[in-house]
Write a protein that holds these residues in place. Structure first.
Motif, short mmCIF file in Angstrom:
data_model
loop_
_atom_site.label_atom_id
_atom_site.label_comp_id
_atom_site.label_asym_id
_atom_site.label_seq_id
_atom_site.Cartn_x
_atom_site.Cartn_y
_atom_site.Cartn_z
N GLY A 111 0.78 -1.22 0.00
CA GLY A 111 0.00 0.00 0.00
C GLY A 111 0.81 1.27 0.00
O GLY A 111 0.26 2.36 -0.22
N GLY A 112 2.10 1.15 0.21
CA GLY A 112 2.98 2.30 0.24
C GLY A 112 3.40 2.76 -1.14
O GLY A 112 2.96 2.23 -2.16
N SER A 113 4.28 3.75 -1.16
CA SER A 113 4.73 4.36 -2.40
C SER A 113 6.24 4.51 -2.44
O SER A 113 6.90 4.65 -1.40
CB SER A 113 4.11 5.76 -2.57
OG SER A 113 2.71 5.71 -2.65
N GLN A 164 6.82 6.74 -10.62
CA GLN A 164 6.08 6.89 -9.37
C GLN A 164 5.26 5.63 -9.14
O GLN A 164 4.44 5.27 -9.98
CB GLN A 164 5.18 8.11 -9.41
CG GLN A 164 4.36 8.33 -8.14
CD GLN A 164 5.20 8.66 -6.94
OE1 GLN A 164 6.08 9.51 -7.03
NE2 GLN A 164 4.95 8.00 -5.82
N MET A 165 5.48 4.97 -8.03
CA MET A 165 4.85 3.70 -7.73
C MET A 165 3.98 3.87 -6.49
O MET A 165 4.48 4.10 -5.40
CB MET A 165 5.91 2.62 -7.49
CG MET A 165 6.97 2.55 -8.59
SD MET A 165 8.44 1.59 -8.10
CE MET A 165 7.74 -0.05 -8.01
N ASN A 166 2.68 3.75 -6.68
CA ASN A 166 1.72 3.88 -5.59
C ASN A 166 0.98 2.57 -5.38
O ASN A 166 0.97 1.70 -6.25
CB ASN A 166 0.71 4.99 -5.88
CG ASN A 166 1.33 6.35 -6.00
OD1 ASN A 166 2.34 6.66 -5.36
ND2 ASN A 166 0.73 7.20 -6.83
N ARG A 206 -1.70 2.39 -11.03
CA ARG A 206 -0.91 2.51 -9.81
C ARG A 206 0.43 3.20 -10.04
O ARG A 206 0.93 3.90 -9.16
CB ARG A 206 -0.67 1.14 -9.19
CG ARG A 206 -1.95 0.40 -8.81
CD ARG A 206 -1.66 -0.89 -8.06
NE ARG A 206 -0.89 -1.83 -8.88
CZ ARG A 206 0.32 -2.29 -8.57
NH1 ARG A 206 0.93 -1.88 -7.46
NH2 ARG A 206 0.94 -3.15 -9.37
N PHE A 207 1.02 2.99 -11.21
CA PHE A 207 2.33 3.55 -11.52
C PHE A 207 2.19 4.67 -12.53
O PHE A 207 1.31 4.65 -13.39
CB PHE A 207 3.26 2.48 -12.12
CG PHE A 207 3.70 1.40 -11.17
CD1 PHE A 207 3.15 1.25 -9.91
CD2 PHE A 207 4.69 0.52 -11.58
CE1 PHE A 207 3.57 0.24 -9.06
CE2 PHE A 207 5.12 -0.50 -10.73
CZ PHE A 207 4.57 -0.64 -9.48
N GLU A 248 3.69 -8.43 -4.99
CA GLU A 248 4.11 -8.93 -6.30
C GLU A 248 4.88 -7.90 -7.13
O GLU A 248 5.38 -8.22 -8.20
CB GLU A 248 2.91 -9.46 -7.10
CG GLU A 248 1.75 -8.50 -7.19
CD GLU A 248 0.65 -8.80 -6.18
OE1 GLU A 248 -0.53 -8.82 -6.57
OE2 GLU A 248 0.99 -9.02 -4.99
N ASP A 249 4.97 -6.66 -6.65
CA ASP A 249 5.81 -5.66 -7.30
C ASP A 249 7.28 -5.80 -6.91
O ASP A 249 8.12 -5.08 -7.46
CB ASP A 249 5.33 -4.25 -6.95
CG ASP A 249 3.95 -3.95 -7.50
OD1 ASP A 249 3.66 -4.32 -8.65
OD2 ASP A 249 3.15 -3.32 -6.77
N THR A 250 7.58 -6.67 -5.97
CA THR A 250 8.95 -6.87 -5.55
C THR A 250 9.80 -7.36 -6.72
O THR A 250 9.49 -8.37 -7.35
CB THR A 250 9.02 -7.88 -4.40
OG1 THR A 250 8.33 -7.35 -3.26
CG2 THR A 250 10.46 -8.18 -4.01
N ALA A 251 10.87 -6.64 -7.02
CA ALA A 251 11.71 -6.96 -8.17
C ALA A 251 12.86 -5.97 -8.21
O ALA A 251 12.89 -4.97 -7.49
CB ALA A 251 10.92 -6.88 -9.47
#
Length: 112
Positions: free
Chosen positions: A15-17, A82-84, A67-68, A89-92
């Motif tokens: 949920g973070g950015s 910008q990643m919100n 989101r991005f 699953e965005d871990t990379a």
């Protein structure tokens, strides 16, 4: 020497950015379309987003759409992502790239 240097990665809760940056040098940055690509451990590289040379046209993978946000500042030779509303699953490792030049990547870890 062409260089693409990513920064801004780190550990964030779901949920973070985060805002990633890519500092470009050694070529005429404003003449090139740019992309963000990511790769999770043991998985294939996944295209994330693209922006044209002038910043007027953008595209996103379905997995990040809404989101991005990709952007660029040609005066500063810098690309941003910008990643919100980040998900695990965005871990990379996130890379900025042209068709032939890639940066070293910056690690994004989304975990509680």
């Amino acid at each position: 020497e062409v260089q693409l240097v990513e920064s801004g990665g780190g550990l964030v809760q779901p949920g973070g950015s985060l805002r990633l940056s890519c500092a470009a040098s050694g070529f005429t940055f404003s003449n090139f379309d740019m992309s963000w690509v990511r790769q999770a451990p043991g998985k294939a590289r996944e295209w994330v987003s693209k922006i044209d040379s002038g910043g007027g046209n953008v595209a996103y993978a379905d997995s990040v759409k809404g989101r991005f946000t990709i952007s660029r500042d040609n005066a500063k030779n810098t690309l941003y992502l910008q990643m919100n509303s980040l998900k695990t699953e965005d871990t990379a490792v996130y890379y900025c790239a042209t068709s032939i030049w890639w940066g070293q990547g910056t690690q994004v870890t989304v975990s509680s």
